[in-house]
Structures are given as structure tokens and as C-alpha cells.
Scaffold this motif. Structure first.
Motif, PDB file in Angstrom:
ATOM      1  N   ILE A  27       0.944  -1.174   0.285  1.00 11.25           N
ATOM      2  CA  ILE A  27       0.011  -0.087  -0.405  1.00 11.25           C
ATOM      3  C   ILE A  27       0.976   1.260   0.189  1.00 11.25           C
ATOM      4  O   ILE A  27       0.438   2.340  -0.682  1.00 11.25           O
ATOM      5  CB  ILE A  27      -1.089   0.602   1.421  1.00 11.25           C
ATOM      6  CG1 ILE A  27      -2.161  -1.166   0.715  1.00 11.25           C
ATOM      7  CG2 ILE A  27      -1.611   1.538   1.499  1.00 11.25           C
ATOM      8  CD1 ILE A  27      -3.287  -1.406   2.275  1.00 11.25           C
ATOM      9  N   ASP A  28       1.537   1.379   0.619  1.00  9.45           N
ATOM     10  CA  ASP A  28       2.698   2.057   0.774  1.00  9.45           C
ATOM     11  C   ASP A  28       3.491   2.819  -0.725  1.00  9.45           C
ATOM     12  O   ASP A  28       3.540   3.618  -1.105  1.00  9.45           O
ATOM     13  CB  ASP A  28       3.964   2.209   1.778  1.00  9.45           C
ATOM     14  CG  ASP A  28       3.021   2.593   3.027  1.00  9.45           C
ATOM     15  OD1 ASP A  28       2.188   3.430   3.531  1.00  9.45           O
ATOM     16  OD2 ASP A  28       4.509   2.260   3.833  1.00  9.45           O
ATOM     17  N   ASN A  29       3.915   1.802  -1.367  1.00  7.85           N
ATOM     18  CA  ASN A  29       4.650   1.232  -2.420  1.00  7.85           C
ATOM     19  C   ASN A  29       3.627   2.233  -3.368  1.00  7.85           C
ATOM     20  O   ASN A  29       4.074   2.595  -4.092  1.00  7.85           O
ATOM     21  CB  ASN A  29       4.961   0.720  -3.244  1.00  7.85           C
ATOM     22  CG  ASN A  29       6.136  -0.327  -2.742  1.00  7.85           C
ATOM     23  OD1 ASN A  29       6.989   0.677  -1.904  1.00  7.85           O
ATOM     24  ND2 ASN A  29       6.822  -1.191  -2.676  1.00  7.85           N
ATOM     25  N   PHE A  66       5.462  -3.601  -7.597  1.00  6.80           N
ATOM     26  CA  PHE A  66       5.319  -5.165  -7.634  1.00  6.80           C
ATOM     27  C   PHE A  66       4.846  -5.436  -6.249  1.00  6.80           C
ATOM     28  O   PHE A  66       4.752  -4.606  -5.841  1.00  6.80           O
ATOM     29  CB  PHE A  66       6.497  -5.501  -8.240  1.00  6.80           C
ATOM     30  CG  PHE A  66       7.346  -5.742  -9.516  1.00  6.80           C
ATOM     31  CD1 PHE A  66       7.695  -5.731  -9.947  1.00  6.80           C
ATOM     32  CD2 PHE A  66       8.998  -4.409  -8.866  1.00  6.80           C
ATOM     33  CE1 PHE A  66       7.687  -6.225 -11.189  1.00  6.80           C
ATOM     34  CE2 PHE A  66       9.423  -4.162 -10.331  1.00  6.80           C
ATOM     35  CZ  PHE A  66       9.486  -4.908 -11.339  1.00  6.80           C
ATOM     36  N   GLY A  67       4.272  -6.363  -6.850  1.00 11.30           N
ATOM     37  CA  GLY A  67       3.437  -7.313  -5.404  1.00 11.30           C
ATOM     38  C   GLY A  67       2.081  -6.871  -6.297  1.00 11.30           C
ATOM     39  O   GLY A  67       1.286  -7.468  -5.653  1.00 11.30           O
ATOM     40  N   PRO A 169       7.186  -6.408  -2.714  1.00 14.83           N
ATOM     41  CA  PRO A 169       6.684  -4.956  -2.920  1.00 14.83           C
ATOM     42  C   PRO A 169       8.640  -4.618  -3.060  1.00 14.83           C
ATOM     43  O   PRO A 169       9.039  -5.075  -1.740  1.00 14.83           O
ATOM     44  CB  PRO A 169       6.264  -4.663  -1.794  1.00 14.83           C
ATOM     45  CG  PRO A 169       4.804  -6.081  -1.313  1.00 14.83           C
ATOM     46  CD  PRO A 169       5.228  -7.106  -2.300  1.00 14.83           C
ATOM     47  N   VAL A 170       9.099  -3.612  -3.481  1.00 16.58           N
ATOM     48  CA  VAL A 170      10.200  -3.375  -3.020  1.00 16.58           C
ATOM     49  C   VAL A 170      10.099  -2.649  -1.846  1.00 16.58           C
ATOM     50  O   VAL A 170       9.691  -2.219  -1.677  1.00 16.58           O
ATOM     51  CB  VAL A 170      10.998  -2.347  -4.913  1.00 16.58           C
ATOM     52  CG1 VAL A 170      11.955  -1.804  -4.168  1.00 16.58           C
ATOM     53  CG2 VAL A 170      10.081  -2.800  -5.728  1.00 16.58           C
ATOM     54  N   PRO A 231       9.649   2.602  -5.124  1.00 11.31           N
ATOM     55  CA  PRO A 231       8.937   3.494  -4.191  1.00 11.31           C
ATOM     56  C   PRO A 231       9.276   5.288  -3.701  1.00 11.31           C
ATOM     57  O   PRO A 231       8.755   5.884  -3.929  1.00 11.31           O
ATOM     58  CB  PRO A 231       8.820   2.918  -3.225  1.00 11.31           C
ATOM     59  CG  PRO A 231       9.339   1.748  -3.032  1.00 11.31           C
ATOM     60  CD  PRO A 231      10.156   1.277  -4.303  1.00 11.31           C
ATOM     61  N   ASP A 232      10.652   4.966  -3.922  1.00  5.77           N
ATOM     62  CA  ASP A 232      11.572   5.851  -3.445  1.00  5.77           C
ATOM     63  C   ASP A 232      12.315   6.321  -4.675  1.00  5.77           C
ATOM     64  O   ASP A 232      12.670   6.381  -5.922  1.00  5.77           O
ATOM     65  CB  ASP A 232      11.907   5.750  -2.009  1.00  5.77           C
ATOM     66  CG  ASP A 232      10.987   5.578  -1.293  1.00  5.77           C
ATOM     67  OD1 ASP A 232      10.632   6.260  -0.521  1.00  5.77           O
ATOM     68  OD2 ASP A 232      11.312   3.542  -0.727  1.00  5.77           O
ATOM     69  N   THR A 233      13.388   6.714  -4.092  1.00  8.82           N
ATOM     70  CA  THR A 233      14.592   7.107  -4.567  1.00  8.82           C
ATOM     71  C   THR A 233      15.629   5.886  -5.643  1.00  8.82           C
ATOM     72  O   THR A 233      15.861   5.130  -4.720  1.00  8.82           O
ATOM     73  CB  THR A 233      15.777   8.254  -4.641  1.00  8.82           C
ATOM     74  OG1 THR A 233      15.924   8.561  -3.588  1.00  8.82           O
ATOM     75  CG2 THR A 233      14.904   9.815  -4.240  1.00  8.82           C
TER      76      THR A 233
END
Length: 389
Positions: A27-29, A66-67, A169-170, A231-233
Motif C-alpha cells: 500500500i505504501d508503494n 511490484f506485488g 513489494p520493493v 517507491p523512493d529514489t
């Protein structure tokens, strides 16, 4: 009637006590990559409330997460049968082109709903036959499936499912350093490890002035494609490797020079892994594809690593790697004619067999090798790519 996206996952659903951790990470990703107006976990599903966002926009973004096993454009409606019928009619009207057969599939987890799953499927099926003259029922191999999920406080109506890459998820599997060359294989290797939930940083070796600024841009462009799935850098590191290569070229038998170069790269990758708290190294190596990738040479090269070396493409056919590179849009960048460090100092007749003892004996005579590795490591340039850069 509210437009939503119903997101489903498969492998995460098999997790035990830590399933909640994987769901929260997914969910965060999704929040960071797809940036939906509203997202929540309900009824064992992830529900995206579209608000003013178009489905096409969220669909394009979700492919980088992903996920996710699959998702559906859907309407969230009340338990009112007329509202359910209206949602079915609207969705079929949008998706009926070229379709001749259909079926209705109902899942009723809210048992207080007045119809059973089979009764609701039959009722809606009869309604569809009345409304759409060109559709016939085929419960075994339909062109289109109307899905109805009856939950406690609402129902979800959808037509079909759009499949994504699945995976994890990454970020749930730790961090690794991807040795990113300018070739076709290593970006694909990185993509597969992202799919398995690894967070990546990339490490590349160039040979200025034999490699140009165009080679730098090529590396950064490849890393930028991979960053879309994070999801980030994404941190990208480039080492100017020329001094090490020139020293090896001048002091090592030519047939072993590439293997010694690779051992140096792995030692430098270990330094970076320690600095960046990564637990593995990823390469795009593929068994017997080139001279340095024979089983004997792979063993000799990995001997210098203190952490695991992951080779996700080890048994792939080259054509399969190329197809995946085209699919993830790295192929067009990889084939640009800007060389990397391996090409700049490639031996004429590289050894296809080597032994650890023999290579250690050669390195013991290279007084300046480790000093030069430290020197070029300290000259490393780092870049931050991705959605937050």
C-alpha cells in the motif's frame, strides 16, 4: 455508484504472521508510485477510490508497482439490486465491443445479502441477456466475465481483470547492489530482483577518456528506467576504472586480464555494499554467454566476494532477455553505441577456464592493485534518480 480500482495480490496472501507487513508495504508503494487520491485495505482487497483521477492514469502508474497480481476497474455500489444492475449495464456498455459471450461470477462474503451467489449470478445473467441482444451465456470460456463481490457494507462490480507482474513489494527483501553495465542483460537482471522485493542501488564502471560523457548518460538513462519501479529514489554510483584497468593490462597475462578486472569490480562492489548497508550483489551474468561467464570463471570471480552474488539471468536464453529488455524499455538505450569499461579493455583471447589459486598467485604480484582499487573507489561519483530527486 463510485468508480474504484480493486487491487489483488497472490504471493503476499500466502504469507503467515508477517502478511500485514507485506500488505502495508504494498500500500505504501502504491501511494508513492501511483499517487492515488485515496487507498485503503478492505475485505482482503486493496481499494483505490479514484475521485477525480482517470482510470487510464492510475492504470499506467500501477504497472510499475511490484506485488500486484491483477486489478479491475470497478463500481462500488450499495446492496440495492437496481444499483447493481445499473453498474453491470454501464460496465458492459464500456467493454462489450467485439464480445459475443459472457458469464456472471458472484462472491458473497456478506451472508445476510438476500440472494445466494448462484441466485444473484443467474438473476444478473438474465438481466444481461435482456439488455444486450448480441451476448450469449458461456460459463466455460466466455469472452467477458462480470464479477460481483458482495461485501458487508458495499458491493463491487467489475468486468475482467488486468494482469500485472506480481512478485513482492520493493523493499521487503533487503537491499542489493546491481552491477549495471551499458549492455542488455544487467538492467533486466535488476528488474527481476526489484520484482522479488529487493531495493537497489547501482554500480557502474567506466573508463575515461576511452568512454565518453555519452556513456555516463547511457548508464544514468538505464538507471532512470529502473527507478520508475522503486517507491523512493535510486542511488547510482559510477567508478572511473581506467587506472585499475591500465595497471592490470600492463602487469597481467592478457588472457587473464578480464577475469582480474572482474575480481577488482567485485571487491569494489563489496566496499560499496558495506558502505551502503547492502546484503548482496546482482549481476546480469548468463552461463557460457561470454568467456568470463563460464562456470569456472564465475567461480573464480565470485571468490573475492564476502556477500552473495545473485545472477537472476543465469539460465535464460539471450532472446528471452532481449524480449524482456524491450518490454521494460531498456533495450533501445542498451544498444546505443557508447561502450562501457569491459569493452574498452577487452583482451583478444580471454581465458575460458581459470582457477582461484592461479588468480590469487597473479594478484599477489600486483603490488599496487588494491591501492588503486581504493583510489578509484574514492573517486566514485554518485547520483540520485527517481520520483523524489
Amino acid at each position: 455508484m463510485e468508480p474504484v480500482v480493486v487491487v489483488r495480490y497472490s504471493e503476499i496472501g500466502l504469507k503467515g504472521k508477517n502478511r500485514g507487513y507485506f500488505e502495508k508495504k504494498l500500500i505504501d508503494n502504491i501511494r508513492k508510485i501511483a499517487r492515488p487520491p485515496e487507498i485503503s485495505k478492505r475485505y482482503g482487497r486493496i481499494i483505490i477510490r479514484l475521485k477525480n483521477m482517470s482510470f487510464l492514469e492510475i492504470k499506467e502508474r500501477l504497472k510499475y508497482v511490484f506485488g500486484i497480481q491483477n486489478f479491475s476497474y470497478a463500481y462500488a455500489v450499495s446492496h440495492d439490486i437496481d444499483e447493481i444492475k445499473e453498474a453491470v449495464k454501464k460496465l458492459l456498455s464500456l467493454n462489450i465491443k467485439g464480445k459475443k459471450t459472457f458469464k456472471v461470477q458472484t462472491k458473497r462474503s456478506f451472508k445476510e445479502f438476500p440472494m445466494t451467489s448462484n441466485e444473484l449470478s443467474a438473476y444478473i445473467g438474465a438481466y444481461v441477456l435482456e439488455e444486450f441482444d448480441n451476448l450469449n451465456v458461456d460459463v466455460h470460456n466466455p469472452d467477458i466475465t462480470v464479477g460481483i463481490e458482495i461485501k458487508e457494507k458495499e458491493a463491487f462490480i467489475f468486468v475482467g481483470k488486468e494482469r500485472l507482474y506480481g512478485g513482492l513489494p520493493v523493499g521487503v527483501s533487503g537491499k542489493a547492489i546491481l552491477l549495471l553495465s551499458g549492455g542488455i542483460d544487467s538492467p533486466v537482471a535488476g528488474w527481476y530482483m526489484l520484482k522479488r522485493g529487493l531495493k537497489l542501488e547501482t554500480l557502474s564502471f567506466l573508463s575515461p577518456p576511452f568512454t565518453s560523457e555519452k556513456s555516463v548518460k547511457k548508464i544514468l538513462d538505464l538507471a532512470d528506467v529502473l527507478s520508475k519501479y522503486t517507491p523512493d529514489t535510486l542511488r547510482t554510483h559510477i567508478v572511473p576504472f581506467t587506472e585499475v584497468q591500465q595497471y592490470i593490462k600492463s602487469n597481467v597475462p592478457d588472457r587473464y586480464s578480464l577475469i582480474i578486472q572482474r575480481r577488482s569490480m567485485i571487491r569494489i562492489a563489496n566496499k560499496l555494499s558495506k558502505k551502503r548497508k547492502a546484503s548482496a550483489i546482482i549481476t546480469g551474468e548468463n552461463i557460457a554467454q561470454v568467456a568470463s561467464q563460464t562456470l569456472s570463471n564465475l567461480r573464480t570471480i565470485e571468490d573475492v566476494s564476502d556477500i552473495p552474488i545473485l545472477r537472476p539471468l543465469i539460465g535464460f536464453e539471450k532472446l528471452d532477455i532481449i524480449e524482456k529488455a524491450k518490454e521494460i524499455e531498456t533495450y533501445g538505450i542498451s544498444i546505443l553505441p557508447y561502450i562501457d569499461s569491459c569493452v574498452a579493455f577487452a583482451p583478444k583471447n580471454p581465458a575460458t577456464k581459470s582457477s582461484i589459486g592461479e588468480l590469487k598467485e597473479i594478484e599477489q604480484k600486483l603490488d599496487k592493485l588494491f591501492e588503486l582499487e581504493e583510489k578509484v573507489f574514492n573517486k566514485m561519483e554518485s547520483y540520485t534518480l527517481g520520483r523524489e530527486s
